[in-house]
Design an enzyme around this catalytic site. Structure first.
Site, PDB file in Angstrom:
ATOM      1  N   PHE A   4      45.321  50.199  35.055  1.00  0.00           N
ATOM      2  CA  PHE A   4      44.579  48.944  35.144  1.00  0.00           C
ATOM      3  C   PHE A   4      44.805  48.180  33.847  1.00  0.00           C
ATOM      4  O   PHE A   4      45.051  48.787  32.804  1.00  0.00           O
ATOM      5  CB  PHE A   4      43.074  49.207  35.319  1.00  0.00           C
ATOM      6  CG  PHE A   4      42.663  49.313  36.756  1.00  0.00           C
ATOM      7  CD1 PHE A   4      42.932  50.465  37.475  1.00  0.00           C
ATOM      8  CD2 PHE A   4      42.015  48.267  37.393  1.00  0.00           C
ATOM      9  CE1 PHE A   4      42.564  50.572  38.810  1.00  0.00           C
ATOM     10  CE2 PHE A   4      41.643  48.359  38.713  1.00  0.00           C
ATOM     11  CZ  PHE A   4      41.913  49.514  39.435  1.00  0.00           C
ATOM     12  N   LYS A  55      54.115  51.517  29.256  1.00  0.00           N
ATOM     13  CA  LYS A  55      53.467  52.794  29.590  1.00  0.00           C
ATOM     14  C   LYS A  55      54.198  53.549  30.711  1.00  0.00           C
ATOM     15  O   LYS A  55      53.726  54.575  31.169  1.00  0.00           O
ATOM     16  CB  LYS A  55      52.006  52.558  29.987  1.00  0.00           C
ATOM     17  CG  LYS A  55      51.163  51.942  28.883  1.00  0.00           C
ATOM     18  CD  LYS A  55      49.676  52.175  29.097  1.00  0.00           C
ATOM     19  CE  LYS A  55      48.854  51.492  28.007  1.00  0.00           C
ATOM     20  NZ  LYS A  55      47.521  52.051  27.858  1.00  0.00           N
ATOM     21  N   ASN A  82      32.091  50.876  25.278  1.00  0.00           N
ATOM     22  CA  ASN A  82      32.350  49.515  25.768  1.00  0.00           C
ATOM     23  C   ASN A  82      31.508  49.244  27.002  1.00  0.00           C
ATOM     24  O   ASN A  82      30.743  50.098  27.439  1.00  0.00           O
ATOM     25  CB  ASN A  82      33.848  49.332  26.048  1.00  0.00           C
ATOM     26  CG  ASN A  82      34.333  50.316  27.082  1.00  0.00           C
ATOM     27  OD1 ASN A  82      33.868  50.333  28.211  1.00  0.00           O
ATOM     28  ND2 ASN A  82      35.257  51.188  26.687  1.00  0.00           N
ATOM     29  N   ASP A  92      40.192  52.671  22.622  1.00  0.00           N
ATOM     30  CA  ASP A  92      41.513  52.622  21.989  1.00  0.00           C
ATOM     31  C   ASP A  92      41.508  53.405  20.684  1.00  0.00           C
ATOM     32  O   ASP A  92      42.531  53.911  20.251  1.00  0.00           O
ATOM     33  CB  ASP A  92      41.907  51.162  21.731  1.00  0.00           C
ATOM     34  CG  ASP A  92      42.184  50.449  23.043  1.00  0.00           C
ATOM     35  OD1 ASP A  92      42.804  51.077  23.917  1.00  0.00           O
ATOM     36  OD2 ASP A  92      41.757  49.288  23.196  1.00  0.00           O
ATOM     37  N   LYS A 144      23.596  62.321  10.201  1.00  0.00           N
ATOM     38  CA  LYS A 144      23.522  60.883  10.437  1.00  0.00           C
ATOM     39  C   LYS A 144      24.019  60.124   9.195  1.00  0.00           C
ATOM     40  O   LYS A 144      23.602  60.461   8.076  1.00  0.00           O
ATOM     41  CB  LYS A 144      22.058  60.520  10.740  1.00  0.00           C
ATOM     42  CG  LYS A 144      21.872  59.100  11.155  1.00  0.00           C
ATOM     43  CD  LYS A 144      20.424  58.820  11.499  1.00  0.00           C
ATOM     44  CE  LYS A 144      20.218  57.324  11.588  1.00  0.00           C
ATOM     45  NZ  LYS A 144      18.822  56.949  11.572  1.00  0.00           N
ATOM     46  N   ASP A 159      46.396  58.252  24.643  1.00  0.00           N
ATOM     47  CA  ASP A 159      46.621  57.344  25.774  1.00  0.00           C
ATOM     48  C   ASP A 159      46.843  58.207  27.016  1.00  0.00           C
ATOM     49  O   ASP A 159      47.914  58.801  27.206  1.00  0.00           O
ATOM     50  CB  ASP A 159      47.805  56.423  25.503  1.00  0.00           C
ATOM     51  CG  ASP A 159      47.862  55.299  26.523  1.00  0.00           C
ATOM     52  OD1 ASP A 159      47.573  55.550  27.716  1.00  0.00           O
ATOM     53  OD2 ASP A 159      48.185  54.157  26.136  1.00  0.00           O
ATOM     54  N   ILE A 160      45.814  58.283  27.834  1.00  0.00           N
ATOM     55  CA  ILE A 160      45.827  59.237  28.944  1.00  0.00           C
ATOM     56  C   ILE A 160      46.860  58.847  29.996  1.00  0.00           C
ATOM     57  O   ILE A 160      47.667  59.671  30.434  1.00  0.00           O
ATOM     58  CB  ILE A 160      44.415  59.331  29.567  1.00  0.00           C
ATOM     59  CG1 ILE A 160      43.414  59.761  28.485  1.00  0.00           C
ATOM     60  CG2 ILE A 160      44.394  60.304  30.734  1.00  0.00           C
ATOM     61  CD1 ILE A 160      41.960  59.595  28.846  1.00  0.00           C
ATOM     62  N   VAL A 161      46.848  57.577  30.391  1.00  0.00           N
ATOM     63  CA  VAL A 161      47.745  57.166  31.470  1.00  0.00           C
ATOM     64  C   VAL A 161      49.209  57.306  31.041  1.00  0.00           C
ATOM     65  O   VAL A 161      50.058  57.762  31.807  1.00  0.00           O
ATOM     66  CB  VAL A 161      47.394  55.734  31.964  1.00  0.00           C
ATOM     67  CG1 VAL A 161      47.865  54.659  31.045  1.00  0.00           C
ATOM     68  CG2 VAL A 161      47.891  55.521  33.370  1.00  0.00           C
TER      69      VAL A 161
HETATM   70  O1  C5P Z   1      46.272  49.704  26.701  1.00  0.00           O
HETATM   71  P1  C5P Z   1      45.162  49.353  27.601  1.00  0.00           P
HETATM   72  O2  C5P Z   1      43.858  49.997  27.248  1.00  0.00           O
HETATM   73  O3  C5P Z   1      45.000  47.902  27.906  1.00  0.00           O
HETATM   74  O4  C5P Z   1      45.643  49.989  28.988  1.00  0.00           O
HETATM   75  C1  C5P Z   1      44.824  50.034  30.107  1.00  0.00           C
HETATM   76  C2  C5P Z   1      45.240  51.161  31.011  1.00  0.00           C
HETATM   77  O5  C5P Z   1      45.524  52.327  30.266  1.00  0.00           O
HETATM   78  C3  C5P Z   1      44.117  51.555  31.935  1.00  0.00           C
HETATM   79  O6  C5P Z   1      44.711  52.070  33.114  1.00  0.00           O
HETATM   80  C4  C5P Z   1      43.408  52.649  31.152  1.00  0.00           C
HETATM   81  O7  C5P Z   1      42.700  53.518  32.011  1.00  0.00           O
HETATM   82  C5  C5P Z   1      44.572  53.349  30.506  1.00  0.00           C
HETATM   83  N1  C5P Z   1      44.273  53.944  29.189  1.00  0.00           N
HETATM   84  C6  C5P Z   1      44.269  55.313  29.055  1.00  0.00           C
HETATM   85  N2  C5P Z   1      44.044  55.879  27.837  1.00  0.00           N
HETATM   86  C7  C5P Z   1      43.802  55.105  26.753  1.00  0.00           C
HETATM   87  C8  C5P Z   1      43.780  53.704  26.884  1.00  0.00           C
HETATM   88  C9  C5P Z   1      44.009  53.156  28.119  1.00  0.00           C
HETATM   89  O8  C5P Z   1      44.484  56.030  30.052  1.00  0.00           O
HETATM   90  N3  C5P Z   1      43.568  55.664  25.578  1.00  0.00           N
END
Ligand code: C5P
Length: 425
Positions: free
Chosen positions: A322, A340, A209, A278, A288, A305-307
């Site tokens: 964020f 979250k 992105n 995502d 390839k 989803d890390i956060v």
């Molecule tokens: O769900 P969304 O991508 O809008 O959420 C944004 C927040 O979640 C940001 O803080 C981003 O760094 C974190 N995030 C994450 N791991 C993911 C997707 C988003 O830590 N796979």
């Protein structure tokens, strides 16, 4: 009386040199003693007499001037300096400094001094973007040279872009005033994610992105100024590492997840500023993927989803996410905060020249039961305000935090200082 900071101000050849006599005044106003050293090219733009008048000291420029050398030799001058500031720093001088040249007074002083060197670059935007200039700057940063600027805007050559010298007040403040956030996060460990991730499809292609990583890096620099130990886990970005910060480079969301979980146990605060993908491909093709004139289906699965994974830990840091939203920013961000299980979320509207891949941002910061807005401004200013908001909302560890009152006062002072600095510019 506190002793004056002894600053050796190097002035090199560029049109921005016309601002340097004002810089001398701004430094002196803030309690510095300033000795000016000019290159031969600088003298084509400003007269040595102007500097002598404002600094109260004879301007130096010649390595072979026996009268000046007998008053204070160049080695003595290099020892005298507690800080060397080169403003403006031209592309040529930056190259000579990177090359370790000592063929005029100013370059010799830079090689002969143990003082910190700070550069305020100023040049045409294309010269600044030139690969050789950028490589020289990277090299100097890796040797501990601090770079202030350049700013973007209208240039003397009629072009618009990055290459303007920072204004004298901003330079003087950065060098001689304690950062407005000083001490707010003293001694805390802050873990930050930044930048995009890259999800590989095959050996040559990936999904990613437009995130530049600038906001995450600004938050890291602001947290460091606030006295924190900062580790940044970053996806692929073209940004130098701010001074004093530990950087871990990763590529995919999986890598970022693993790096975060290796370090999160020590963190007091986790700030997720990365634009994590995502979705990730279920499988990465070994060869390839061939173009066969028909559509291709690539199966994607959710990336970790890390956060959220950090927020779900039993023993967890204070977690800040964020949210980049295109519409209904506050409602969408608040539902993300709940979903979250975050302690705080910093939401911004994407588009209108802010947020993604640009230098400005504006935030609405939300937490359970409250919110505050951070006005549009350069990302570093916005990041400093965010750090002040986080510092204010950090819970006391295991009960009311010792010195919490003192910290609340420091936070209020810091926000006032930030506001008055922004107003002055
Ligand atoms: O769900 P969304 O991508 O809008 O959420 C944004 C927040 O979640 C940001 O803080 C981003 O760094 C974190 N995030 C994450 N791991 C993911 C997707 C988003 O830590 N796979």
């Amino acid at each position: 009386m506190t002793p004056k900071t002894r600053i050796l101000l190097g002035v090199t050849g560029g049109i921005a040199a016309y601002k340097s006599p004002d810089l001398v005044r701004r430094l002196i106003e803030r309690g510095a003693e300033v000795q000016v050293v000019m290159t031969a090219a600088a003298k084509r733009f400003v007269s040595p007499m102007s500097f002598q008048a404002v600094s109260g000291r004879p301007t130096r420029s010649d390595l072979w001037d026996s009268t000046a050398e007998s008053a204070m030799g160049h080695i003595e001058l290099a020892r005298w300096a507690q800080l060397v500031l080169i403003a403006p720093a031209s592309a040529d001088f930056i190259a000579r400094l990177a090359g370790g040249r000592a063929d005029d007074l100013l370059s010799t002083l830079c090689v002969a001094t143990e003082a910190s060197i700070v550069l305020a670059p100023a040049m045409n935007r294309i010269m600044w973007a030139n690969k050789a200039t950028q490589a020289n700057v990277e090299l100097l940063i890796s040797r501990g040279v601090r770079i202030l600027g350049p700013a973007a805007g209208n240039q003397a050559c009629g072009e618009v872009g990055a290459g303007r010298m920072w204004e004298p007040v901003k330079l003087a403040e950065s060098l001689l005033e304690p950062p407005a956030n000083a001490g707010l996060l003293a001694g805390l460990n802050i873990l930050i994610t930044a930048g995009p991730t890259r999800e590989r499809l095959d050996p040559v292609r990936y999904l990613t992105n437009r995130s530049s990583g600038k906001m995450g890096f600004a938050v890291a620099a602001a947290a460091r100024e606030a006295g924190a130990h900062v580790t940044i886990v970053t996806g692929p970005v073209q940004l130098p590492t701010p001074a004093g910060i530990t950087r871990i480079n990763v590529e995919s969301a999986r890598d970022m997840y693993a790096a975060v979980h290796r370090h999160v146990a020590e963190a007091d605060v986790f700030i997720a500023a990365a634009a994590v993908a995502d979705f990730q491909p279920v499988t990465i093709a070994k060869q390839k993927i061939k173009k066969q004139g028909v559509s291709v289906n690539i199966e994607l699965e959710p990336a970790p989803d890390i956060v959220r994974s950090v927020a779900e830990m039993a023993k967890r840091p204070f977690v800040v996410g964020f949210a980049a939203e295109t519409d209904d920013v506050e409602n969408n961000a608040r539902s993300k905060l709940k979903r979250k299980k975050l302690d705080m979320i910093a939401a911004n509207q994407v588009g209108d020249g802010i947020a993604f891949d640009c230098d400005d941002n504006a935030l609405t910061v939300l937490w359970p039961g409250g919110k505050t807005d951070v006005a549009r401004g350069p990302k570093i200013d916005v990041a400093r305000e965010l750090i002040a908001i986080i510092a204010k909302r950090l819970p006391p560890p295991g009960g009311p935090r010792r010195g919490a009152r003192k910290r609340r006062t420091a936070v209020a002072d810091s926000r006032n200082r930030l506001r008055s600095r922004r107003a002055r510019r």
